[in-house]
Design a protein around this motif. Structure first.
Motif, PDB file in Angstrom:
ATOM      1  N   ALA A  82      12.126  -3.364   4.379  1.00 15.35           N
ATOM      2  CA  ALA A  82      13.059  -3.604   5.480  1.00 15.35           C
ATOM      3  C   ALA A  82      12.014  -4.047   6.903  1.00 15.35           C
ATOM      4  CB  ALA A  82      13.328  -2.087   6.917  1.00 15.35           C
ATOM      5  N   GLN A  83      10.777  -3.599   6.619  1.00 11.94           N
ATOM      6  CA  GLN A  83       9.401  -4.311   6.816  1.00 11.94           C
ATOM      7  C   GLN A  83       9.534  -6.137   6.877  1.00 11.94           C
ATOM      8  OE1 GLN A  83       6.197  -1.775   7.028  1.00 11.94           O
ATOM      9  NE2 GLN A  83       6.910  -0.881   8.838  1.00 11.94           N
ATOM     10  N   LEU A  84       9.900  -6.197   5.094  1.00  7.29           N
ATOM     11  CA  LEU A  84       9.831  -7.545   4.860  1.00  7.29           C
ATOM     12  C   LEU A  84      10.750  -8.491   5.339  1.00  7.29           C
ATOM     13  CD1 LEU A  84       8.197  -7.001   1.752  1.00  7.29           C
ATOM     14  CD2 LEU A  84       6.479  -7.388   3.372  1.00  7.29           C
ATOM     15  N   PRO A  85      10.215  -9.274   6.471  1.00  2.00           N
ATOM     16  CA  PRO A  85      11.536 -10.322   6.299  1.00  2.00           C
ATOM     17  C   PRO A  85      11.812 -10.897   5.360  1.00  2.00           C
ATOM     18  CG  PRO A  85      10.031 -10.654   7.896  1.00  2.00           C
ATOM     19  CD  PRO A  85       9.862  -9.811   6.491  1.00  2.00           C
ATOM     20  N   ASP A  86      13.046 -11.647   4.965  1.00  2.00           N
ATOM     21  CA  ASP A  86      13.015 -12.343   3.917  1.00  2.00           C
ATOM     22  C   ASP A  86      12.445 -13.950   3.225  1.00  2.00           C
ATOM     23  OD1 ASP A  86      16.513 -12.507   5.110  1.00  2.00           O
ATOM     24  OD2 ASP A  86      14.869 -13.442   5.708  1.00  2.00           O
ATOM     25  N   GLU A 143       0.689  -1.237   0.249  1.00  2.00           N
ATOM     26  CA  GLU A 143      -0.171  -0.106  -0.072  1.00  2.00           C
ATOM     27  C   GLU A 143       1.060   1.066  -0.027  1.00  2.00           C
ATOM     28  OE1 GLU A 143      -2.916   0.529  -0.482  1.00  2.00           O
ATOM     29  OE2 GLU A 143      -3.022   2.593  -0.138  1.00  2.00           O
ATOM     30  N   ARG A 144       2.249   1.300   0.660  1.00  8.76           N
ATOM     31  CA  ARG A 144       2.429   2.119   0.948  1.00  8.76           C
ATOM     32  C   ARG A 144       3.209   2.609  -0.634  1.00  8.76           C
ATOM     33  NH1 ARG A 144       5.507   1.735   6.084  1.00  8.76           N
ATOM     34  NH2 ARG A 144       3.674   2.215   7.296  1.00  8.76           N
ATOM     35  N   ILE A 145       3.865   1.783  -1.138  1.00  7.44           N
ATOM     36  CA  ILE A 145       4.288   2.241  -2.744  1.00  7.44           C
ATOM     37  C   ILE A 145       4.238   2.047  -3.268  1.00  7.44           C
ATOM     38  CG2 ILE A 145       5.432   0.895  -4.413  1.00  7.44           C
ATOM     39  CD1 ILE A 145       7.172  -0.690  -2.448  1.00  7.44           C
ATOM     40  N   ILE A 146       1.873   1.668  -3.384  1.00 12.28           N
ATOM     41  CA  ILE A 146       1.233   2.092  -3.958  1.00 12.28           C
ATOM     42  C   ILE A 146       1.047   4.017  -4.211  1.00 12.28           C
ATOM     43  CG2 ILE A 146      -0.981   1.987  -4.817  1.00 12.28           C
ATOM     44  CD1 ILE A 146      -0.718  -0.937  -5.016  1.00 12.28           C
ATOM     45  N   GLU A 147       0.955   3.946  -2.949  1.00 10.88           N
ATOM     46  CA  GLU A 147       0.686   5.376  -2.974  1.00 10.88           C
ATOM     47  C   GLU A 147       1.809   6.321  -2.538  1.00 10.88           C
ATOM     48  OE1 GLU A 147       0.423   5.883   1.350  1.00 10.88           O
ATOM     49  OE2 GLU A 147      -2.172   5.070   1.736  1.00 10.88           O
ATOM     50  N   SER A 148       3.119   6.321  -2.987  1.00 10.86           N
ATOM     51  CA  SER A 148       3.991   6.536  -3.956  1.00 10.86           C
ATOM     52  C   SER A 148       4.315   6.262  -4.880  1.00 10.86           C
ATOM     53  CB  SER A 148       5.214   5.946  -3.521  1.00 10.86           C
ATOM     54  OG  SER A 148       6.438   6.342  -4.431  1.00 10.86           O
ATOM     55  N   GLN A 193      14.131   9.874  -5.203  1.00 14.81           N
ATOM     56  CA  GLN A 193      14.424   9.823  -3.688  1.00 14.81           C
ATOM     57  C   GLN A 193      13.622   9.355  -2.499  1.00 14.81           C
ATOM     58  OE1 GLN A 193      16.946  13.109  -2.052  1.00 14.81           O
ATOM     59  NE2 GLN A 193      18.546  12.240  -2.927  1.00 14.81           N
ATOM     60  N   THR A 194      12.262  10.319  -2.669  1.00 17.52           N
ATOM     61  CA  THR A 194      11.390  10.205  -2.068  1.00 17.52           C
ATOM     62  C   THR A 194      10.560   8.177  -2.413  1.00 17.52           C
ATOM     63  OG1 THR A 194       9.897  11.508  -3.547  1.00 17.52           O
ATOM     64  CG2 THR A 194      10.845  12.288  -1.657  1.00 17.52           C
ATOM     65  N   THR A 195      10.990   8.058  -3.676  1.00 15.96           N
ATOM     66  CA  THR A 195      10.422   6.970  -3.545  1.00 15.96           C
ATOM     67  C   THR A 195      10.871   6.183  -3.132  1.00 15.96           C
ATOM     68  OG1 THR A 195       9.405   7.748  -6.244  1.00 15.96           O
ATOM     69  CG2 THR A 195       9.460   5.437  -5.651  1.00 15.96           C
ATOM     70  N   LEU A 196      12.392   6.251  -3.726  1.00 16.67           N
ATOM     71  CA  LEU A 196      13.432   5.197  -3.290  1.00 16.67           C
ATOM     72  C   LEU A 196      13.618   4.391  -1.875  1.00 16.67           C
ATOM     73  CD1 LEU A 196      15.489   3.309  -3.872  1.00 16.67           C
ATOM     74  CD2 LEU A 196      17.284   5.320  -4.740  1.00 16.67           C
ATOM     75  N   ARG A 197      12.793   5.554  -1.452  1.00 23.59           N
ATOM     76  CA  ARG A 197      13.180   5.931   0.567  1.00 23.59           C
ATOM     77  C   ARG A 197      12.062   4.945   1.273  1.00 23.59           C
ATOM     78  NH1 ARG A 197      13.922  11.516   3.211  1.00 23.59           N
ATOM     79  NH2 ARG A 197      15.316  11.492   0.645  1.00 23.59           N
ATOM     80  N   THR A 198      10.708   4.235   0.664  1.00 19.43           N
ATOM     81  CA  THR A 198       9.591   3.890   0.828  1.00 19.43           C
ATOM     82  C   THR A 198      10.113   2.852  -0.150  1.00 19.43           C
ATOM     83  OG1 THR A 198       8.233   6.263   0.017  1.00 19.43           O
ATOM     84  CG2 THR A 198       7.160   3.588  -0.093  1.00 19.43           C
ATOM     85  N   GLU A 248       9.810 -10.163  -4.234  1.00 23.14           N
ATOM     86  CA  GLU A 248      10.638  -9.970  -5.498  1.00 23.14           C
ATOM     87  C   GLU A 248      10.579  -8.739  -6.475  1.00 23.14           C
ATOM     88  OE1 GLU A 248      10.376 -13.277  -8.200  1.00 23.14           O
ATOM     89  OE2 GLU A 248      10.644 -14.541  -6.294  1.00 23.14           O
ATOM     90  N   ARG A 249       8.995  -8.469  -6.438  1.00 20.26           N
ATOM     91  CA  ARG A 249       8.405  -6.857  -7.271  1.00 20.26           C
ATOM     92  C   ARG A 249       9.345  -5.976  -6.633  1.00 20.26           C
ATOM     93  NH1 ARG A 249       3.588  -8.878  -9.523  1.00 20.26           N
ATOM     94  NH2 ARG A 249       4.652 -10.475 -10.633  1.00 20.26           N
ATOM     95  N   ILE A 250       9.539  -5.920  -4.571  1.00 16.65           N
ATOM     96  CA  ILE A 250      10.285  -4.834  -4.477  1.00 16.65           C
ATOM     97  C   ILE A 250      11.283  -5.184  -4.803  1.00 16.65           C
ATOM     98  CG2 ILE A 250      10.818  -3.593  -2.141  1.00 16.65           C
ATOM     99  CD1 ILE A 250       7.432  -4.490  -1.594  1.00 16.65           C
ATOM    100  N   GLU A 251      11.889  -5.102  -4.689  1.00 13.45           N
ATOM    101  CA  GLU A 251      13.652  -5.774  -4.937  1.00 13.45           C
ATOM    102  C   GLU A 251      13.468  -5.495  -6.446  1.00 13.45           C
ATOM    103  OE1 GLU A 251      16.110  -7.500  -2.867  1.00 13.45           O
ATOM    104  OE2 GLU A 251      17.362  -6.949  -4.651  1.00 13.45           O
ATOM    105  N   GLU A 252      12.878  -5.553  -7.243  1.00 12.28           N
ATOM    106  CA  GLU A 252      12.943  -5.710  -9.194  1.00 12.28           C
ATOM    107  C   GLU A 252      13.029  -3.834  -9.197  1.00 12.28           C
ATOM    108  OE1 GLU A 252      10.435  -8.430 -11.134  1.00 12.28           O
ATOM    109  OE2 GLU A 252      10.576  -6.317 -12.350  1.00 12.28           O
ATOM    110  N   LEU A 253      11.575  -3.147  -8.148  1.00 16.02           N
ATOM    111  CA  LEU A 253      11.566  -1.635  -8.378  1.00 16.02           C
ATOM    112  C   LEU A 253      12.529  -1.522  -8.063  1.00 16.02           C
ATOM    113  CD1 LEU A 253       8.042  -0.372  -6.742  1.00 16.02           C
ATOM    114  CD2 LEU A 253       9.089  -0.077  -9.272  1.00 16.02           C
TER     115      LEU A 253
END
Lengths: 168, 168
Positions: free
Chosen positions: B121-125, A11-16, B110-115, B132-137
DNA sequence: CTGTTTGTTCGGTTCACTCCGAACAACCGA
DNA sequence: TCGGTTGTTCGGAGTGAACCGAACAAACAG
């Protein structure tokens, strides 16, 4: 719990993405629709997008059309099942940016350049201040056009490499 | 006649600037004000801009503030004469574009990257699809950040040269 | 043929943005 | 001190865009 966390992160990323969409001149709904498609494992139909996003059917229809035209999402007509069209997100963001550059930036530069050239042609070469200003503008825009043309033919990796390895 | 022609050419280009302003998310008035300043031989005060553009004083005041903040025009307080503040156009368009990139594009990235990083970080591995999607992004945005950072430190000529001389 | 599902089009509402005019504040010259 | 000039701020009118709901068109299932 981990399920919840994942949903929150998503959700955070989609908001972004909604915010990014606004920066690029699109609507917030466009950002959300793209985001939902980006994280979806399967292609989604319009009714499914209605469920996922909460937007009205008509909004989804309109926004998906513009997103498809721009190239941010792809449209598949699944001839088989009851659902007729389905959408997937283009995940190669570099492709998207290239398209934006080609379609908007380059176009913008070209029309401006053409206006400048036409204005310049009408002014005979008395080098008044006005003429110099226009000359200046023209040079700048020709440089810009060259840069954008070159850059839009590079991949992200190539572009990065070109910049990193350039020795002034 | 030549005087007229020059005025016509100038007007065309200013109209083109109005359009460009809209593309870049500014108002038409911003484009015209910048255009008038671009072609003016001397710095102009707010009342003079009112005469030249036909906009209300308050509009000129507001728009000049945002244009100054962005860096498209410069503000000079001429302590001497009766007129107090005067504006000139920044004619180096490359500087303007660099600023836009620094202030908007880079900030946006930068703000997107920080998000993304925070979400990650909240998602454990557990390498689910979401992960994977988030990693890609994240990878993509890190590339983008690098490119923009590098590019915004180049002059137009250097950038053009870097791209032209790059051999893949 | 009829009912259901899907997608597009159209008119209307709401909201944000642009611009204006008026009021106000600051400053200068008499 | 008092008019004249300049610049900012505030409230409001007009406009365009986003979004919605309803009506409509197309396609399929029974």
């Amino acid at each position: 719990m981990s399920e919840d966390d994942r949903a929150v992160a998503r959700e955070r990323i989609i908001e972004s993405m909604e915010q990014s969409a606004e920066v690029y001149g699109l609507s917030r709904s466009a950002g959300r629709i793209y985001g939902v498609l980006y994280f979806s494992d399967e292609p989604l139909s319009i009714p499914e997008l209605v469920d996922e996003t909460g937007y009205a059917k008509s909004t989804i229809s309109n926004v998906t059309r513009t997103l498809t035209r721009i190239g941010l999402i792809h449209r598949r007509s699944s001839a088989g099942g009851g659902r007729r069209v389905q959408y997937t997100a283009e995940r190669e963001i570099w492709f998207i940016l290239q398209d934006v550059f080609q379609q908007y930036v380059q176009r913008e530069i070209q029309t401006t350049l053409r206006t400048i050239q036409r204005a310049q042609a009408q002014l005979p070469d008395e080098s008044e201040t006005e003429g110099e200003r226009i000359e200046e503008l023209r040079d700048t825009y020709e440089d810009l056009q060259e840069i954008v043309t070159l850059a839009s033919n590079f991949t992200a990796a190539e572009l990065r490499d070109a910049l990193e390895s350039y020795d002034r």
